[in-house]
Write a protein that holds these residues in place. Sequence first.
Motif, PDB file in Angstrom:
ATOM      1  N   UNK A  81     -85.475   2.565-151.736  1.00 26.72           N
ATOM      2  CA  UNK A  81     -85.282   1.466-150.799  1.00 26.72           C
ATOM      3  C   UNK A  81     -86.343   0.391-150.954  1.00 26.72           C
ATOM      4  N   UNK A  82     -86.455  -0.460-149.920  1.00 25.29           N
ATOM      5  CA  UNK A  82     -87.345  -1.612-149.969  1.00 25.29           C
ATOM      6  C   UNK A  82     -88.588  -1.377-149.127  1.00 25.29           C
ATOM      7  N   UNK A  83     -89.718  -1.833-149.623  1.00 24.93           N
ATOM      8  CA  UNK A  83     -90.930  -1.804-148.821  1.00 24.93           C
ATOM      9  C   UNK A  83     -90.800  -2.819-147.702  1.00 24.93           C
ATOM     10  N   UNK A  84     -91.154  -2.399-146.464  1.00 24.44           N
ATOM     11  CA  UNK A  84     -91.045  -3.317-145.324  1.00 24.44           C
ATOM     12  C   UNK A  84     -92.101  -4.413-145.421  1.00 24.44           C
ATOM     13  N   UNK A  85     -93.275  -4.068-145.944  1.00 23.18           N
ATOM     14  CA  UNK A  85     -94.377  -5.028-146.001  1.00 23.18           C
ATOM     15  C   UNK A  85     -94.216  -5.987-147.184  1.00 23.18           C
ATOM     16  N   UNK A  86     -93.905  -5.446-148.366  1.00 23.58           N
ATOM     17  CA  UNK A  86     -93.881  -6.295-149.560  1.00 23.58           C
ATOM     18  C   UNK A  86     -92.500  -6.812-149.931  1.00 23.58           C
ATOM     19  N   UNK A  87     -91.440  -6.309-149.257  1.00 28.19           N
ATOM     20  CA  UNK A  87     -90.058  -6.723-149.557  1.00 28.19           C
ATOM     21  C   UNK A  87     -89.739  -6.549-151.042  1.00 28.19           C
ATOM     22  N   UNK A  88     -90.283  -5.487-151.634  1.00 30.88           N
ATOM     23  CA  UNK A  88     -89.959  -5.193-153.039  1.00 30.88           C
ATOM     24  C   UNK A  88     -89.433  -3.777-153.117  1.00 30.88           C
ATOM     25  N   UNK A  89     -88.833  -3.428-154.256  1.00 24.25           N
ATOM     26  CA  UNK A  89     -88.376  -2.056-154.431  1.00 24.25           C
ATOM     27  C   UNK A  89     -89.562  -1.106-154.384  1.00 24.25           C
ATOM     28  N   UNK A  90     -89.433  -0.041-153.579  1.00 30.81           N
ATOM     29  CA  UNK A  90     -90.517   0.925-153.467  1.00 30.81           C
ATOM     30  C   UNK A  90     -90.820   1.551-154.832  1.00 30.81           C
ATOM     31  N   UNK A  91     -89.761   1.837-155.596  1.00 29.02           N
ATOM     32  CA  UNK A  91     -89.994   2.500-156.887  1.00 29.02           C
ATOM     33  C   UNK A  91     -90.823   1.635-157.826  1.00 29.02           C
ATOM     34  N   UNK A  92     -90.617   0.304-157.764  1.00 31.53           N
ATOM     35  CA  UNK A  92     -91.422  -0.593-158.607  1.00 31.53           C
ATOM     36  C   UNK A  92     -92.880  -0.544-158.175  1.00 31.53           C
TER      37      UNK A  92
END
Lengths: 317, 287
Positions: A81-92
């Motif tokens: 899913x997406x990081x709430x803080x960074x709005x990027x893919x968590x896996x990345x």
Amino acid sequence: MRTVSFLAGRLAGLAATLLVMSFIVYGALYVAPGSPISVITGGRPLPPQTIAAINAEYGFDKPFLLRYLQWLGNALHGDFGQSIVFRQNVSTLIASRVGTTAFLVVYAAALIIVFGVVLGMASALRKGQADTAILATTTVGIATPSFVAAIVMISVFTLGLHWFPAIGAGTGFTDRLWHLTMPAVALALAGTAYVARLTRSATNEELDREHVDTARGRGIPEPLVIRRHVLRNAMIPITTVGGLTVAGLIAGSVVVENAFALNGLGSYLVTSVEQKDFPVVQAIALLLVAAFVVVNTIVDALYGLIDPRVRVAGGAR
Amino acid sequence: MSSLPAAATPRRFGVAGTSRLGPLGVICAVVIAVLAAVAVFAPYLAPHDPNALDLLHTFAGPSPEHLLGTDDTGRDLLSRLIAGSRTSLLGPLLVVLLSVALAVPLAIASAWRRGPVDATVSRFLDVLFAFPGVLLAILAIAMFGAGLPAAIVALGLAHLPYIARVTRAAALRERELPYVDALRVHGFSSFEICWRHLLPNLAPLIVAQATVSFGYVMVDLAAISFLGLGVQPPSADWGVMVASGEPAILGGHPQQSLYAGILIVITVCAFTILGERLADPDRAPAG
């Protein structure tokens, strides 16, 4: 046949444990007080349509079990899913940090296996003053938390002698090795002391056994007695406990990474907990726990392969 | 009761027991007693207010006024170490008490009933065992926010299996002893046998394991506070002090971190050595 069913049993156990772990990790943050929406919106009042849109985007409007299964299914494909803080893919976000943590843990594991076993054997076979010295050192070593070892080493080797850098993970293999030496030693210290203790007692126990006396009575040269009769048997408990100690390093890396300001998974986990970035917390917690459980299972299976008695008893149960 | 067959002689504590601990064990017991006394009487012992700032005398060296010097904001280090002994010792104590309170009834019940009860409890313990304590604590803190309570409950659960396994194994051996059968024949209920006879006989072992666990729990809790997720600054706590002293190390002032770290090591050493001696006075390594 027995070996195959033994390994199949361990694999099934691994799958079941991982499933329970993933449920705990996901469920724990689901029941956390305070809605995740308030984290995303930063507590600002928003029109109901926007909240509904956020709910739909993150899937907060679906029932818990469905969300868990969806999360687990995506996680198995490497999508957290997406990081709430960074709005990027968590896996990345995670992928760039796995390397540091893996390097650190493997480095520390190597230190534990080499120094733990060598010190323990020296202690058991030399006896006398060497034994007492190693015993005293390992007693203190077991009681020394990694972050205390870290600050002592930074005081001595960075501040005093300027041998090693205190922060950063370095780039390239040799630079990394140099940067991660102090963190790896800090992480490995307690484990090394523990494995040394265990090796000492396992070797001593084996030395007292009758088959060793018999071997000596048959006139077998002492070095051969030690190698073939003492060490080989002593390796069984050393493998198990050594393996479990190495698995424990995975959780321990969280503390060491913070002490040395390394940009690994552990330091990111702590930051994400502070920022309430739940998708990241879930992903890293799941990864670390899974790695821990997998290493444990491998050790368990190895133990069975080394010592046939376990396999037979396990099959009979 | 005197006609009943004797159980394995329980190990006694007290004056007669100290000789079995050996000189090192006695030293450890004394160290622990002193630390406990310091924690209890901390407000009377601390020479200064542990939170009083003195920005004119930051990083002061040892002096009659400040025996161990001051930190980056001029707070008296000795007073902070004394005040910090409270949370640093109380935290692990609560964790161990929680573990024992949960683990012992569970272990004795599962050893007594055996069968499906035992199998279920063992599975449950395996799962808990497979979850690293520090990670469980961090997860709990993610749920409930930073602070000691969440960490204490999580570590209490994480250390439960260690105490439960030792207790269960001992209870399984103990229930096979003839005195248990004799009590049964005399018509005592299961609960009475477990509570009045089994538990007192297992108590020394449980105390020994709890003492060893105290040391390891202290390391975990101090680590949580070091990470900034446990006790919150400006409260004095040894783990917090190691962390808040870290930035000053490279400036040439490692005192705060070092003193707090050394205290943690000494305390953990004392508990683990004493625990090993209590568990097995004959086989514990000499030294």
